[in-house]
Design a protein around this motif. Structure first.
Motif, PDB file in Angstrom:
ATOM      1  N   GLN A 119       0.834  -1.186   0.000  1.00 50.63           N
ATOM      2  CA  GLN A 119       0.000   0.000   0.000  1.00 50.63           C
ATOM      3  C   GLN A 119       0.874   1.243   0.000  1.00 50.63           C
ATOM      4  OE1 GLN A 119      -3.293   0.132   2.650  1.00 50.63           O
ATOM      5  NE2 GLN A 119      -3.345   2.367   2.674  1.00 50.63           N
ATOM      6  N   THR A 120       0.648   2.095  -0.971  1.00 48.50           N
ATOM      7  CA  THR A 120       1.396   3.341  -1.028  1.00 48.50           C
ATOM      8  C   THR A 120       0.752   4.319  -0.055  1.00 48.50           C
ATOM      9  OG1 THR A 120       1.814   2.886  -3.330  1.00 48.50           O
ATOM     10  CG2 THR A 120       2.264   5.122  -2.572  1.00 48.50           C
ATOM     11  N   LEU A 121       1.593   4.961   0.732  1.00 50.11           N
ATOM     12  CA  LEU A 121       1.049   5.862   1.745  1.00 50.11           C
ATOM     13  C   LEU A 121       0.733   7.225   1.118  1.00 50.11           C
ATOM     14  CD1 LEU A 121       3.569   5.029   4.596  1.00 50.11           C
ATOM     15  CD2 LEU A 121       1.275   4.090   4.249  1.00 50.11           C
ATOM     16  N   LEU A 122      -0.428   7.739   1.446  1.00 51.74           N
ATOM     17  CA  LEU A 122      -0.782   9.070   0.954  1.00 51.74           C
ATOM     18  C   LEU A 122       0.195  10.094   1.519  1.00 51.74           C
ATOM     19  CD1 LEU A 122      -4.661   9.194   1.124  1.00 51.74           C
ATOM     20  CD2 LEU A 122      -3.178   9.269  -0.894  1.00 51.74           C
ATOM     21  N   VAL A 123       0.461   9.954   2.812  1.00 52.07           N
ATOM     22  CA  VAL A 123       1.430  10.833   3.451  1.00 52.07           C
ATOM     23  C   VAL A 123       2.614   9.980   3.905  1.00 52.07           C
ATOM     24  CG1 VAL A 123       1.800  12.515   5.281  1.00 52.07           C
ATOM     25  CG2 VAL A 123      -0.504  12.161   4.335  1.00 52.07           C
ATOM     26  N   PRO A 124       3.732  10.093   3.225  1.00 52.13           N
ATOM     27  CA  PRO A 124       4.891   9.274   3.613  1.00 52.13           C
ATOM     28  C   PRO A 124       5.293   9.558   5.070  1.00 52.13           C
ATOM     29  CG  PRO A 124       5.295  10.397   1.537  1.00 52.13           C
ATOM     30  CD  PRO A 124       4.035  10.964   2.093  1.00 52.13           C
ATOM     31  N   VAL A 125       5.824   8.537   5.721  1.00 52.70           N
ATOM     32  CA  VAL A 125       6.244   8.698   7.108  1.00 52.70           C
ATOM     33  C   VAL A 125       7.756   8.930   7.134  1.00 52.70           C
ATOM     34  CG1 VAL A 125       6.405   7.572   9.360  1.00 52.70           C
ATOM     35  CG2 VAL A 125       4.416   7.162   7.891  1.00 52.70           C
ATOM     36  N   VAL A 126       8.167  10.028   7.734  1.00 54.61           N
ATOM     37  CA  VAL A 126       9.602  10.310   7.840  1.00 54.61           C
ATOM     38  C   VAL A 126      10.022  10.075   9.281  1.00 54.61           C
ATOM     39  CG1 VAL A 126      11.416  12.035   7.544  1.00 54.61           C
ATOM     40  CG2 VAL A 126       9.401  12.045   6.043  1.00 54.61           C
ATOM     41  N   PHE A 127      11.104   9.354   9.486  1.00 52.25           N
ATOM     42  CA  PHE A 127      11.557   9.164  10.871  1.00 52.25           C
ATOM     43  C   PHE A 127      13.076   9.183  10.961  1.00 52.25           C
ATOM     44  CE2 PHE A 127      12.440   4.552  10.493  1.00 52.25           C
ATOM     45  CZ  PHE A 127      11.731   4.277   9.325  1.00 52.25           C
ATOM     46  N   ARG A 128      13.523   9.611  12.150  1.00 53.21           N
ATOM     47  CA  ARG A 128      14.961   9.763  12.378  1.00 53.21           C
ATOM     48  C   ARG A 128      15.580   8.412  12.699  1.00 53.21           C
ATOM     49  NH1 ARG A 128      17.023  14.439  12.372  1.00 53.21           N
ATOM     50  NH2 ARG A 128      18.984  13.718  13.275  1.00 53.21           N
ATOM     51  N   VAL A 129      16.748   8.169  12.119  1.00 57.55           N
ATOM     52  CA  VAL A 129      17.475   6.929  12.387  1.00 57.55           C
ATOM     53  C   VAL A 129      18.961   7.254  12.458  1.00 57.55           C
ATOM     54  CG1 VAL A 129      15.824   5.359  11.303  1.00 57.55           C
ATOM     55  CG2 VAL A 129      17.538   6.500   9.901  1.00 57.55           C
ATOM     56  N   THR A 130      19.771   6.232  12.669  1.00 60.97           N
ATOM     57  CA  THR A 130      21.218   6.446  12.671  1.00 60.97           C
ATOM     58  C   THR A 130      21.765   6.304  11.249  1.00 60.97           C
ATOM     59  OG1 THR A 130      21.667   4.112  12.971  1.00 60.97           O
ATOM     60  CG2 THR A 130      21.397   5.422  14.972  1.00 60.97           C
ATOM     61  N   ASP A 131      22.993   6.760  11.048  1.00 57.11           N
ATOM     62  CA  ASP A 131      23.619   6.603   9.727  1.00 57.11           C
ATOM     63  C   ASP A 131      23.643   5.136   9.326  1.00 57.11           C
ATOM     64  OD1 ASP A 131      25.713   9.349   9.875  1.00 57.11           O
ATOM     65  OD2 ASP A 131      24.844   8.462  11.662  1.00 57.11           O
ATOM     66  N   LYS A 132      23.878   4.290  10.346  1.00 54.15           N
ATOM     67  CA  LYS A 132      23.976   2.866  10.079  1.00 54.15           C
ATOM     68  C   LYS A 132      22.662   2.320   9.535  1.00 54.15           C
ATOM     69  CE  LYS A 132      25.439  -0.417  12.967  1.00 54.15           C
ATOM     70  NZ  LYS A 132      25.692  -0.849  14.348  1.00 54.15           N
ATOM     71  N   GLU A 133      21.568   2.810  10.115  1.00 58.13           N
ATOM     72  CA  GLU A 133      20.265   2.321   9.659  1.00 58.13           C
ATOM     73  C   GLU A 133      19.942   2.814   8.247  1.00 58.13           C
ATOM     74  OE1 GLU A 133      17.693   1.705  13.731  1.00 58.13           O
ATOM     75  OE2 GLU A 133      18.441   3.695  13.280  1.00 58.13           O
ATOM     76  N   VAL A 134      20.388   4.031   7.946  1.00 61.18           N
ATOM     77  CA  VAL A 134      20.191   4.524   6.580  1.00 61.18           C
ATOM     78  C   VAL A 134      20.919   3.610   5.605  1.00 61.18           C
ATOM     79  CG1 VAL A 134      20.690   6.411   4.970  1.00 61.18           C
ATOM     80  CG2 VAL A 134      19.861   6.929   7.273  1.00 61.18           C
TER      81      VAL A 134
END
Ligand SMILES: Nc1ncnc2c1ncn2[C@@H]1O[C@H](COP(=O)(O)OP(=O)(O)OP(=O)(O)O)[C@@H](O)[C@H]1O
Ligand SMILES: [Mg+2]
Length: 606
Positions: free
Chosen positions: A465-480
């Motif tokens: 399901q494509t989100l109408l409003v994308p969710v942005v969340f903070r992570v570590t460089d490693k997780e990126v």
């Protein structure tokens, strides 16, 4: 002024300092001394080992064994760095069977303590002793075997001493270290004294008996014995059934060729085998002995030998995961579902060991009858249901409502009966043809969602399901980095996640089945699992771990009001779901009482 301006000439370090530096890696605390000494005793073929500790091992540690001893002319060599009787060549290192091989432990310990070594071989007339700081052995009294006494650990190295904890803490670490070795060597007897008080004693025993002697009844009552072999690799030991899982991973013991180690490959394989019946935050307990051709494993990868490296990690992972899955599958549906009872005797494949009866049935009032998953239910209920295949769920539908369609009310007798009401926002009460059932709705739904996800992934039709409003969340460089590296795996699971900054991820699509939950938590859970697995191709078991994490986030939460239709739909789904009687956390998902049991309880007709 910088240090460079008054440069000093390069000098070889004095021997003692070299040992003190080396000791920094090997000897961290009294427990590390103890581990080295007891391993030496075991390597020397001791049948009985006595351990005496004072002040948590900080003031004194003595290990007395009845092993083969050290000849008097080799005593000072035993304390010399890089001197060992255990290997003589690289070939031997690569197939080492002993605990020791570096010839480094005693030298390191002697460099940071006052060490006395007393030993007598079988043919010697008497023992010989090497006092602290001397190299000349002197005649001494003593039976065959070796005594090593270590006093005042780190007194001469204040920087290290500072890091020691309170005596009870250090004592606790000592006991942990002894327990690990005692588990691996059940044929050796151990006696432990602390400040002259006897604190532990284990007599020679079988491996299983030793496990319950050392770790208590938990493994006795909830253990499943495991014994698997495939060519040159075997796995023996005990795992606990999912229902006995713990909040902490404090009862997980892995031994590779008798050596206690931590190993990500094996841990992950075990976790993934439990994934179907246990969720991420619950921890199984296990004592497992992996035996493998020594040349297929490198033991020389960690200064304190806490880790090993397998030549073929994939093969080890597959073997362990398969063996544990097999052992666990024998328990599906075998749990005792009486509300107050422990595990039933009949369901226990491992006969109780001496001392524990392993049965708590007497505590229960109702000895309810489990209704194990029966494939025949599927046929029976199919016609009355209009269940959607998971693959047909369109992306736009909310997850919970999309899962179910109301079931016909005049349906035949379903195994889980007809839902009557929701109780305390947690349970569904239903009337069955023979009695009453209570169903834990979150646990049950989690299992259903899990199986649906598995099915969707297997048929490569994970609805996204494509989100109408994308969710942005903070992570570590490693997780990126991880999200980018695992782009493909994430896509297969229904996720579209991309970096939107050095420390932020944007979630654009999620699996449609889960679109209603807390998406950030879901994405984080999946990333955490992926980190464990690494970016390699997902094996089935690893994939299932991920799906279990996802299902937990997608399942209906407590206090969510369900309509009777929704409740009935869930019951019908459960009847169709394999192993629906056990949730992903290993707990039962429902309990059933027969009318006859209720009658007996209310003394009707007696
Ligand atoms: N309890 C013991 N009984 C008999 N021999 C011993 C005992 N402890 C030590 N030794 C002898 O002293 C040698 C040195 O011991 P040390 O523990 O320093 O090294 P190692 O066991 O060979 O290797 P590692 O550093 O990996 O432990 C051993 O190789 C062994 O021959
Ligand atoms: Mg040693």
């Amino acid at each position: 002024m910088s240090a460079m301006s008054n440069r000093r000439p390069i000098c070889a370090l004095p021997d003692l300092l070299i040992s003190q530096i080396a000791a920094g890696e090997v000897i961290e605390r009294p427990a590390s001394v103890l581990k080295e000494l007891v391993e030496n005793a075991v390597d020397a073929g001791a049948q009985s080992v006595e351990i005496r500790l004072e002040a948590g091992g900080i003031r004194r540690i003595a290990v007395i064994d009845d092993g083969m001893g050290i000849p008097s002319d080799e005593l000072s060599l035993a304390l010399t760095r890089h001197a060992t009787s255990k290997i003589t060549s690289l070939d031997e290192l690569e197939s080492v069977h002993s605990m020791g091989f570096r010839g480094e432990a005693l030298a390191s310990i002697a460099a940071v303590s006052q060490l006395t070594l007393i030993s007598r071989t079988r043919d010697a007339d008497h023992a010989w002793s090497l006092e602290p700081g001397t190299t000349q052995a002197v005649a001494a009294a003593g039976a065959q075997g070796t005594t090593v006494e270590v006093k005042y650990l780190f007194d001469a190295v204040p920087a290290r001493r500072k890091f020691l904890r309170a005596e009870p803490t250090e004592f606790g670490h000592c006991i942990d270290a002894i327990e690990r070795i005692a588990l691996a060597f059940p044929e050796v007897s151990f006696r432990v004294f602390h400040n002259d008080r006897a604190v532990r004693q284990w007599l020679p025993a079988s491996a299983l008996k030793r496990i319950s002697d050392v770790l208590g009844d938990e493994f006795n009552e909830h253990g499943i014995e495991l014994n698997a072999q495939s060519g040159p690799i075997s796995l023996l030991g005990v795992i606990t059934r999912p229902a006995a899982a713990r909040a902490r991973a404090d009862r997980q013991f892995l031994f590779v060729n008798g050596r206690h180690v931590r190993d990500r490959t094996v841990s992950h394989a075990i976790r993934s085998a439990y994934a179907d019946v246990l969720h991420g935050d619950r921890q199984p307990a296990f004592v497992l002995f992996l035996q493998i051709d020594p040349s297929a494993v490198d033991v020389n990868v960690h200064p304190a030998k806490h880790e090993v490296r397998f030549r073929d990690t994939g093969a080890v992972h597959r073997f362990v995961s398969h063996a544990v899955t097999q052992a666990l599958s024998g328990t599906a549906g075998a749990h005792q579902i009486s509300p107050t009872a422990g595990l039933s005797k009949a369901a226990q494949p491992w006969p109780p060991l001496a001392g524990g009866d392993g049965v708590r049935d007497s505590a229960s009032r109702f000895s309810s009858t489990p209704l194990p998953y029966n494939p025949a239910w599927q046929q029976g209920s199919q016609s009355a249901l209009h269940l959607r295949e998971p693959t047909s769920i369109s992306g736009g539908l909310p997850a919970w409502e999309a899962l179910y369609q109301p079931a016909a009310q005049d349906a035949p007798a379903w195994p889980l009966g007809r839902a009557l009401a929701q109780v305390h926002g947690i349970y569904i009460l239903s009337q069955t043809s023979s009695g009453l059932a209570l169903i834990d709705m979150h646990a049950a739904h989690e299992r259903v969602v899990y199986e649906q996800l598995k099915h969707a992934l297997d048929s490569q039709t994970m609805p996204q399901q494509t989100l109408l409003v994308p969710v942005v969340f903070r992570v570590t460089d490693k997780e990126v980095a991880l999200a980018e590296e695992c782009h493909e795996q994430l896509a297969a699971l229904g996720f579209e996640m991309a970096a939107s900054g050095p420390q932020a991820l944007t979630l654009r699509s999620v699996p449609a089945l889960l679109a209603r939950g807390d998406l950030e938590a879901l994405a984080r859970g999946v990333l955490r699992d992926l980190e464990q697995v690494g970016a390699s191709r997902l094996l089935t078991e690893q994939r299932n771990t991920l799906l279990a994490t996802m299902a937990c986030h997608g399942a209906v939460r407590a206090n969510r009001q369900l309509t009777v239709e929704e409740m009935n739909a869930l019951l019908r789904q459960m009847e169709q779901t394999e192993r629906a009687d056990q949730c992903n956390h290993g707990r039962p998902t429902w309990v059933h009482w027969n009318v006859s049991e209720l009658d007996k309880f209310f003394l009707r007709g007696q």
